[in-house]
Design an enzyme around this catalytic site. Structure first.
Site, PDB file in Angstrom:
ATOM      1  N   ASP A 108       0.807  -1.210   0.000  1.00 44.26           N
ATOM      2  CA  ASP A 108       0.000   0.000   0.000  1.00 44.26           C
ATOM      3  C   ASP A 108       0.854   1.281   0.000  1.00 44.26           C
ATOM      4  O   ASP A 108       0.656   2.164   0.834  1.00 44.26           O
ATOM      5  CB  ASP A 108      -0.906  -0.060   1.248  1.00 44.26           C
ATOM      6  CG  ASP A 108      -1.901   1.064   1.312  1.00 44.26           C
ATOM      7  OD1 ASP A 108      -2.412   1.471   0.264  1.00 44.26           O
ATOM      8  OD2 ASP A 108      -2.169   1.535   2.437  1.00 44.26           O
ATOM      9  N   GLU A 152       3.339  -7.906   7.221  1.00 48.28           N
ATOM     10  CA  GLU A 152       2.149  -8.609   6.757  1.00 48.28           C
ATOM     11  C   GLU A 152       2.439  -9.708   5.742  1.00 48.28           C
ATOM     12  O   GLU A 152       1.812  -9.781   4.682  1.00 48.28           O
ATOM     13  CB  GLU A 152       1.110  -7.621   6.216  1.00 48.28           C
ATOM     14  CG  GLU A 152       0.672  -6.660   7.299  1.00 48.28           C
ATOM     15  CD  GLU A 152      -0.645  -5.942   7.036  1.00 48.28           C
ATOM     16  OE1 GLU A 152      -1.231  -6.101   5.958  1.00 48.28           O
ATOM     17  OE2 GLU A 152      -1.094  -5.228   7.937  1.00 48.28           O
ATOM     18  N   TYR A 158      -7.065  -3.289  11.996  1.00 42.19           N
ATOM     19  CA  TYR A 158      -7.820  -2.055  11.758  1.00 42.19           C
ATOM     20  C   TYR A 158      -9.264  -2.194  12.195  1.00 42.19           C
ATOM     21  O   TYR A 158     -10.178  -2.158  11.388  1.00 42.19           O
ATOM     22  CB  TYR A 158      -7.683  -1.660  10.280  1.00 42.19           C
ATOM     23  CG  TYR A 158      -6.287  -1.166   9.994  1.00 42.19           C
ATOM     24  CD1 TYR A 158      -5.988   0.186  10.115  1.00 42.19           C
ATOM     25  CD2 TYR A 158      -5.257  -2.045   9.679  1.00 42.19           C
ATOM     26  CE1 TYR A 158      -4.697   0.654   9.913  1.00 42.19           C
ATOM     27  CE2 TYR A 158      -3.970  -1.588   9.478  1.00 42.19           C
ATOM     28  CZ  TYR A 158      -3.699  -0.243   9.597  1.00 42.19           C
ATOM     29  OH  TYR A 158      -2.423   0.221   9.411  1.00 42.19           O
ATOM     30  N   GLU A 211       0.246  -1.662  14.166  1.00 42.21           N
ATOM     31  CA  GLU A 211      -0.544  -0.777  13.292  1.00 42.21           C
ATOM     32  C   GLU A 211      -1.986  -0.755  13.767  1.00 42.21           C
ATOM     33  O   GLU A 211      -2.566  -1.814  14.046  1.00 42.21           O
ATOM     34  CB  GLU A 211      -0.538  -1.264  11.827  1.00 42.21           C
ATOM     35  CG  GLU A 211       0.752  -1.035  11.096  1.00 42.21           C
ATOM     36  CD  GLU A 211       0.670  -1.400   9.600  1.00 42.21           C
ATOM     37  OE1 GLU A 211      -0.437  -1.440   9.031  1.00 42.21           O
ATOM     38  OE2 GLU A 211       1.744  -1.656   9.022  1.00 42.21           O
TER      39      GLU A 211
HETATM   40  C1  GCB Z   1      -1.569  -2.396   6.563  1.00 40.72           C
HETATM   41  C2  GCB Z   1      -0.239  -2.296   5.924  1.00 40.72           C
HETATM   42  C3  GCB Z   1       0.096  -0.868   5.534  1.00 40.72           C
HETATM   43  C4  GCB Z   1      -1.132  -0.196   4.949  1.00 40.72           C
HETATM   44  C5  GCB Z   1      -2.229  -0.165   5.992  1.00 40.72           C
HETATM   45  C6  GCB Z   1      -3.515   0.472   5.466  1.00 40.72           C
HETATM   46  O1  GCB Z   1      -1.897  -3.322   7.243  1.00 40.72           O
HETATM   47  O2  GCB Z   1       0.793  -2.836   6.684  1.00 40.72           O
HETATM   48  O3  GCB Z   1       1.127  -0.907   4.595  1.00 40.72           O
HETATM   49  O4  GCB Z   1      -0.862   1.093   4.479  1.00 40.72           O
HETATM   50  O5  GCB Z   1      -2.524  -1.465   6.376  1.00 40.72           O
HETATM   51  O6  GCB Z   1      -3.710   1.649   5.690  1.00 40.72           O
HETATM   52  O7  GCB Z   1      -4.274  -0.229   4.808  1.00 40.72           O
END
Ligand code: GCB
Length: 655
Positions: free
Chosen positions: A195, A445, A498, A534
């Protein structure tokens, strides 16, 4: 695919990989000169359908302008956003750079000249005056070669670089190239699952530097402190290259002088012929992380003098050294005997116009923001950051989880494993002497539920440990803990999740308990310390919606707050050792309908200005600093609101 072929592609063995040599950061000394080749270079973009034409037609034999129309291109910088052309921004394949430079006559005698690139993404081919000088594969990492024999002294020289940004299944990171029909014919498409935008070009500085004929090629140090932190020990080993080094009767030795920050010499010692030993530093000033001590980032300077027969001084190299002890167990991570609670960010090297190109103004601004917000750490997601930023982190006491460029790793195969290991070897070789580096991250990841992930990560983790056993090994994992096959090879478990964003979007009531449950499950499964590496939410600066709604500034603040509650519950269990927001600043990604001009999960905008959540995070990070490390609070941390003759209370105590 026949059964036999399938079987063959599943077997992964642990092969030796080529190890790097030299590559000390270029520094001037009484025996060394350094010249920068940064500036405006000439640039040519190859046809996407004919990427090797320049090699076949030998564009390196003469000025690029003789083969193709050139355009100006800054070095260092990514080339993608410099012009107004879509075709260059999205170019797949090879591009060419060249420039002229002068080499003084004085460099001709009794010394060597080296050419060093801080990084070129992804693969680089370099010629000097039409002669092949060096090839290197892997972005974000330095490479160098001796060019003494290729240069014209007291004359003009030409350097030509071909850079290839193509990512395939055996590059690190992986990508896919396909040919797809477009309106006028076919086009080459580079796709990747990670990403961030696949910026390319000469990303970091290019240097020429000199060394004596016999010179200090490698310096490796490891430090530790006595139990009460009053005495420091520096184990050192020096490797020498050159004519004198090869003559057995030529007794080489090194003299080491250690200076404290005030420039006072505190150690002066001489090695035996093995060029290794231990320095003892009494009244040691330990290296402490920011906010863990009133004087963080204390660095000594180690002067290494190489002497030959008859005491002749051959070479001098200076290195900053921080004295610290790292230790970890199944429940804690400690620095100088004190448990660490990490509060920080995942970041990117990314900015407007320059892309991933080194920019000192941006780097210093970023560190000012990191300190302003009270963070004590960051992860170099998802690749090694510039050497200049590593030095800066040493000086400012910012701890680094140092990540290699393996991101979204999948489809495990032998060539990939070999390159993945090589990326870690190059990274550790480059960064092993930095006190700020406290952990190696071997992947972000990776698809650790896949067949072969088990063997693959066993090899990668053990290889990393074989190169450096003084730091723990981690990886940021997003595979559900139930499916993961890699965690058991790690020393510290980091997980990315997330809640309220990718899962249960918008549900603030489904964050806190889920974070607590997942962290606990990881800890139960592997019995190791756990970090949330994260979490976050995309946030469009200036979008305000009350009650909070996805993409608004209110939403980001509330998502953070729900996580804070979980982290506080988890902190009571000692094995939960850190929280890292995704992301420090907004950054560019490939085009996608989920990204508005890029990933907007930054706490800061891409122009490095705070969103509302930055102020909230600042209050938390400093409050944690005070609770965990007894730091003092900045005067402007809380905005004056009202004098009500006492403190304002809410259900959980003082605000
Ligand atoms: C993740 C990744 C990161 C992305 C992020 C996202 O899990 O490690 O590279 O930018 O999510 O914002 O989707």
């Amino acid at each position: 695919m026949g059964l036999k072929r399938l079987f063959k592609s599943l077997i992964i063995v642990n092969k030796d990989v080529k190890t790097s040599r030299g590559m000390l950061y270029p520094r001037e000394s009484e025996t060394r000169e350094v010249r920068s080749l940064d500036g405006i270079w000439n640039f040519v973009c190859s046809d996407e359908t004919n990427p090797t034409q320049g090699i076949r037609d030998k564009w390196f034999d003469d000025d690029l302008s003789k083969s193709r129309p050139i355009i100006p291109m800054p070095v260092p910088a990514s080339y993608n956003d410099i012009t107004t052309e879509r075709s260059l921004r999205d170019h797949v394949g090879t591009v060419w750079y060249d420039r002229k430079f002068f080499v003084p006559r004085s460099w001709e005698k009794d010394q060597r000249v080296w050419l060093r690139f801080g990084s070129v993404h992804y693969e680089a081919f370099v010629w000097i005056n039409g002669e092949s000088a060096v090839k290197h594969e892997m972005g974000h990492l330095p490479f160098e070669t001796e060019v003494t024999h290729l240069l014209k002294y007291g004359a003009e020289n030409r350097i030509t670089v071909m850079c290839d940004n193509a990512l395939i299944q055996t590059t690190v990171p992986q990508g896919k190239i396909s040919e797809v029909a477009n309106d006028g014919g076919v086009t080459i498409i580079q796709s990747y699952t990670f990403d961030f935008f696949n910026y390319a070009g000469i990303h970091r500085s290019v240097h020429l530097y000199t060394t004596p004929k016999t010179f200090i090629e490698e310096v490796e140090i490891q430090t530790k402190l006595s139990d009460n932190n009053s005495v420091g020990y520096i184990d050192y080993s020096v490797a020498v290259n050159g004519t004198a080094a090869n003559e057995a009767e030529n007794a080489l030795y090194v003299r080491l002088k250690l200076y404290n920050r005030e420039g006072v010499q505190v150690v002066n010692t001489t090695s035996d012929g093995k060029l290794e030993g231990t320095l003892k530093v009494s009244n040691a000033m330990p290296w402490w992380p920011y906010l863990m001590h009133s004087d963080p980032g204390y660095l000594y300077e180690l002067e290494i003098q190489l002497h030959g027969a008859n005491e002749q001084l051959l070479d001098v190299y200076r290195l900053k050294v921080g004295l610290r002890t790292l230790s970890w167990s199944n429940t804690t991570f400690q620095i100088n005997g004190k448990p660490v609670y990490f509060r920080g960010f995942g970041r990117h090297e990314d900015s407007d116009v320059r892309g991933k190109g080194l920019d000192n103004a941006l780097m210093v601004r970023d560190f000012n923001l990191i300190k302003w917000i009270g963070a004590n750490a960051y992860r170099t997601s998802h690749y090694p950051y510039s050497e200049e930023s590593m030095q800066f982190a040493d000086q400012h006491g910012i701890m680094i989880i140092d990540e290699c460029p393996s991101v979204d790793t999948e489809n495990y195969n032998q060539a990939l494993l070999d390159k993945h290991k090589s990326s870690l070897e190059q990274l550790i070789h480059r960064d092993r002497n930095h006190p700020s580096v406290v952990m190696w991250s071997i992947a972000n990841e990776p698809r650790t539920g896949q067949l072969n992930a088990d063997t693959y990560f066993q090899f990668v983790a053990n290889y990393t440990r074989s190169l450096d056993s003084s730091r723990p090994v981690t990886a940021a994992i997003a595979t559900p803990w139930t499916d993961d096959k890699a965690g058991r090879y790690l020393d510290i478990i980091s997980f990315n999740r997330y809640n309220a964003w990718y899962s249960n979007t918008g549900r603030m009531d489904m964050v806190t308990q889920r974070v607590i449950d997942e962290a606990t499950a990881w800890n139960k499964k592997y019995g190791k310390p756990v970090i949330m590496s994260e979490y976050g939410a995309d946030t469009l600066e200036g979008l305000h919606l009350q009650p909070s709604f996805v993409w608004s500034e209110e939403f980001q603040s509330e998502v953070f707050s729900r996580h804070f509650k979980a982290f506080d519950a988890l902190r009571r269990k000692k094995w939960f050792i850190g929280e890292f927001v995704w992301n420090f600043a907004d950054f560019k990604t490939a085009q996608s309908y989920t990204r508005v001009g890029g990933n907007k999960k930054g706490v800061f905008t891409r122009a490095r200005q705070p969103k509302a959540a930055a102020h909230l995070l600042r209050q938390r990070y400093f409050a944690l600093g005070r609770e965990v490390d007894q730091c003092s609070l900045p005067e402007d941390l809380f905005t004056y609101i009202v004098d009500v003759g006492g403190s304002i209370k809410n259900e959980s105590g003082d605000l």
